[in-house]
Design a protein around this motif. Sequence first.
Motif, PDB file in Angstrom:
ATOM      1  N   MET A   1     -19.961  -8.596 -10.998  1.00 55.66           N
ATOM      2  CA  MET A   1     -19.245  -7.446 -11.098  1.00 55.66           C
ATOM      3  C   MET A   1     -19.229  -7.110  -9.550  1.00 55.66           C
ATOM      4  N   LYS A   2     -19.837  -7.034  -8.521  1.00 54.70           N
ATOM      5  CA  LYS A   2     -19.819  -6.525  -7.175  1.00 54.70           C
ATOM      6  C   LYS A   2     -18.820  -7.566  -6.587  1.00 54.70           C
ATOM      7  N   ALA A   3     -18.798  -8.852  -6.973  1.00 58.56           N
ATOM      8  CA  ALA A   3     -17.945  -9.915  -6.190  1.00 58.56           C
ATOM      9  C   ALA A   3     -16.387  -9.546  -6.670  1.00 58.56           C
ATOM     10  N   GLN A   4     -16.343  -9.046  -7.943  1.00 62.75           N
ATOM     11  CA  GLN A   4     -14.795  -8.803  -8.295  1.00 62.75           C
ATOM     12  C   GLN A   4     -14.329  -7.680  -7.613  1.00 62.75           C
ATOM     13  N   GLN A   5     -15.188  -6.579  -7.432  1.00 55.99           N
ATOM     14  CA  GLN A   5     -14.881  -5.328  -6.599  1.00 55.99           C
ATOM     15  C   GLN A   5     -14.454  -5.771  -5.280  1.00 55.99           C
ATOM     16  N   LYS A   6     -15.447  -6.426  -4.647  1.00 60.10           N
ATOM     17  CA  LYS A   6     -15.070  -7.054  -3.321  1.00 60.10           C
ATOM     18  C   LYS A   6     -13.727  -7.685  -3.077  1.00 60.10           C
ATOM     19  N   ARG A   7     -13.399  -8.377  -3.945  1.00 58.11           N
ATOM     20  CA  ARG A   7     -12.283  -9.245  -4.135  1.00 58.11           C
ATOM     21  C   ARG A   7     -11.115  -8.407  -4.237  1.00 58.11           C
ATOM     22  N   ARG A   8     -11.251  -7.454  -5.169  1.00 63.50           N
ATOM     23  CA  ARG A   8     -10.123  -6.364  -5.398  1.00 63.50           C
ATOM     24  C   ARG A   8     -10.055  -5.656  -4.147  1.00 63.50           C
ATOM     25  N   LEU A   9     -11.062  -5.030  -3.573  1.00 66.73           N
ATOM     26  CA  LEU A   9     -10.873  -4.496  -2.259  1.00 66.73           C
ATOM     27  C   LEU A   9     -10.290  -5.075  -1.071  1.00 66.73           C
ATOM     28  N   MET A  10     -10.574  -6.412  -1.161  1.00 68.73           N
ATOM     29  CA  MET A  10     -10.076  -7.315   0.182  1.00 68.73           C
ATOM     30  C   MET A  10      -8.704  -7.590  -0.238  1.00 68.73           C
ATOM     31  N   ILE A  11      -8.141  -7.565  -1.483  1.00 68.08           N
ATOM     32  CA  ILE A  11      -6.670  -7.954  -1.639  1.00 68.08           C
ATOM     33  C   ILE A  11      -5.989  -6.457  -1.632  1.00 68.08           C
ATOM     34  N   LEU A  12      -6.557  -5.464  -1.732  1.00 62.99           N
ATOM     35  CA  LEU A  12      -5.874  -4.292  -1.202  1.00 62.99           C
ATOM     36  C   LEU A  12      -5.744  -3.983  -0.113  1.00 62.99           C
ATOM     37  N   PHE A  13      -6.978  -4.251   0.778  1.00 58.87           N
ATOM     38  CA  PHE A  13      -6.572  -4.123   2.077  1.00 58.87           C
ATOM     39  C   PHE A  13      -5.785  -5.085   2.896  1.00 58.87           C
ATOM     40  N   ILE A  14      -5.644  -6.278   2.428  1.00 57.63           N
ATOM     41  CA  ILE A  14      -4.624  -7.192   2.874  1.00 57.63           C
ATOM     42  C   ILE A  14      -3.024  -6.792   2.520  1.00 57.63           C
ATOM     43  N   THR A  15      -3.136  -6.147   1.223  1.00 59.15           N
ATOM     44  CA  THR A  15      -1.639  -5.856   0.769  1.00 59.15           C
ATOM     45  C   THR A  15      -1.152  -4.491   1.501  1.00 59.15           C
ATOM     46  N   ILE A  16      -2.025  -3.523   2.013  1.00 58.36           N
ATOM     47  CA  ILE A  16      -1.770  -2.629   2.679  1.00 58.36           C
ATOM     48  C   ILE A  16      -1.260  -3.114   4.145  1.00 58.36           C
ATOM     49  N   LEU A  17      -2.119  -3.922   4.530  1.00 61.21           N
ATOM     50  CA  LEU A  17      -1.825  -4.393   6.041  1.00 61.21           C
ATOM     51  C   LEU A  17      -0.557  -5.003   6.025  1.00 61.21           C
ATOM     52  N   PHE A  18      -0.256  -5.891   5.186  1.00 60.94           N
ATOM     53  CA  PHE A  18       0.927  -6.572   4.954  1.00 60.94           C
ATOM     54  C   PHE A  18       2.132  -5.648   5.029  1.00 60.94           C
ATOM     55  N   VAL A  19       2.151  -4.840   3.845  1.00 63.31           N
ATOM     56  CA  VAL A  19       3.064  -3.678   3.569  1.00 63.31           C
ATOM     57  C   VAL A  19       3.297  -2.969   4.804  1.00 63.31           C
ATOM     58  N   GLY A  20       2.376  -2.466   5.531  1.00 67.04           N
ATOM     59  CA  GLY A  20       2.468  -1.511   6.763  1.00 67.04           C
ATOM     60  C   GLY A  20       3.382  -2.349   7.835  1.00 67.04           C
ATOM     61  N   SER A  21       2.709  -3.402   8.045  1.00 68.32           N
ATOM     62  CA  SER A  21       3.306  -4.164   9.277  1.00 68.32           C
ATOM     63  C   SER A  21       4.731  -4.780   8.969  1.00 68.32           C
ATOM     64  N   PHE A  22       5.071  -4.855   7.646  1.00 66.84           N
ATOM     65  CA  PHE A  22       6.362  -5.177   7.431  1.00 66.84           C
ATOM     66  C   PHE A  22       7.191  -3.869   7.380  1.00 66.84           C
ATOM     67  N   SER A  23       6.720  -2.928   7.093  1.00 66.83           N
ATOM     68  CA  SER A  23       7.697  -1.765   7.089  1.00 66.83           C
ATOM     69  C   SER A  23       7.817  -1.176   8.715  1.00 66.83           C
ATOM     70  N   ILE A  24       6.897  -1.312   9.446  1.00 66.36           N
ATOM     71  CA  ILE A  24       7.008  -1.101  10.876  1.00 66.36           C
ATOM     72  C   ILE A  24       8.099  -2.231  11.357  1.00 66.36           C
ATOM     73  N   PHE A  25       8.134  -3.406  11.149  1.00 70.60           N
ATOM     74  CA  PHE A  25       9.049  -4.469  11.512  1.00 70.60           C
ATOM     75  C   PHE A  25      10.335  -3.977  11.002  1.00 70.60           C
ATOM     76  N   LEU A  26      10.562  -3.767   9.796  1.00 71.41           N
ATOM     77  CA  LEU A  26      11.896  -3.325   9.216  1.00 71.41           C
ATOM     78  C   LEU A  26      12.545  -1.982  10.022  1.00 71.41           C
ATOM     79  N   ASN A  27      11.402  -0.845  10.080  1.00 70.09           N
ATOM     80  CA  ASN A  27      11.943   0.109  10.765  1.00 70.09           C
ATOM     81  C   ASN A  27      12.491  -0.193  12.373  1.00 70.09           C
TER      82      ASN A  27
END
Length: 160
Positions: A1-27
């Motif tokens: 269960m903890k491994a699954q939460q870690k994986r979800r948090l890691m995916i969420l963090f990477i997604t936020i990082l990617f969306v943020g950097s792509f938004s800055i680039f487009l701006n």
Amino acid sequence: MKAQQKRRLMILFITILFVGSFSIFLNRVSFDANFSVIDAISGATKQTHRKKDKANTVETWSYSIDDLSLPDKTAYIEETIHTETGDYVLLRKANLPDDTLVILSDSENRDYSKAVQEIASAYTNQNYKVKIRNCHETMMLSLAHAEHFDLFLLREEATS
């Protein structure tokens, strides 16, 4: 269960990082007229600036009405203006507006920018409001072609 939460948090963090950097680039691409993706990736602009600074060359400039490819050449008059440091040939609108005059300037050419400042001062002394629009040479010529100016510096008059 903890491994699954870690994986979800890691995916969420990477997604936020990617969306943020792509938004800055487009701006940046949308609102910075001087931004070039190729220059950002290759670093060519930085290298060019370093080479130009090391070379210490004198930048020359000279434009003609044909360089601007104006749709209506009759709407503009070529005139010579005398300043404290020299004489300049500029293209001015035949019917100058009553409010603010727009003059285009090449932000990368110091000599050209200095001459534009002198012309702006000369028109300010004649009780005009002058707005200098600084941009790269390509953008400056594009704006000139689209007739988005009241004054355009063509060349420095030869001194005898």
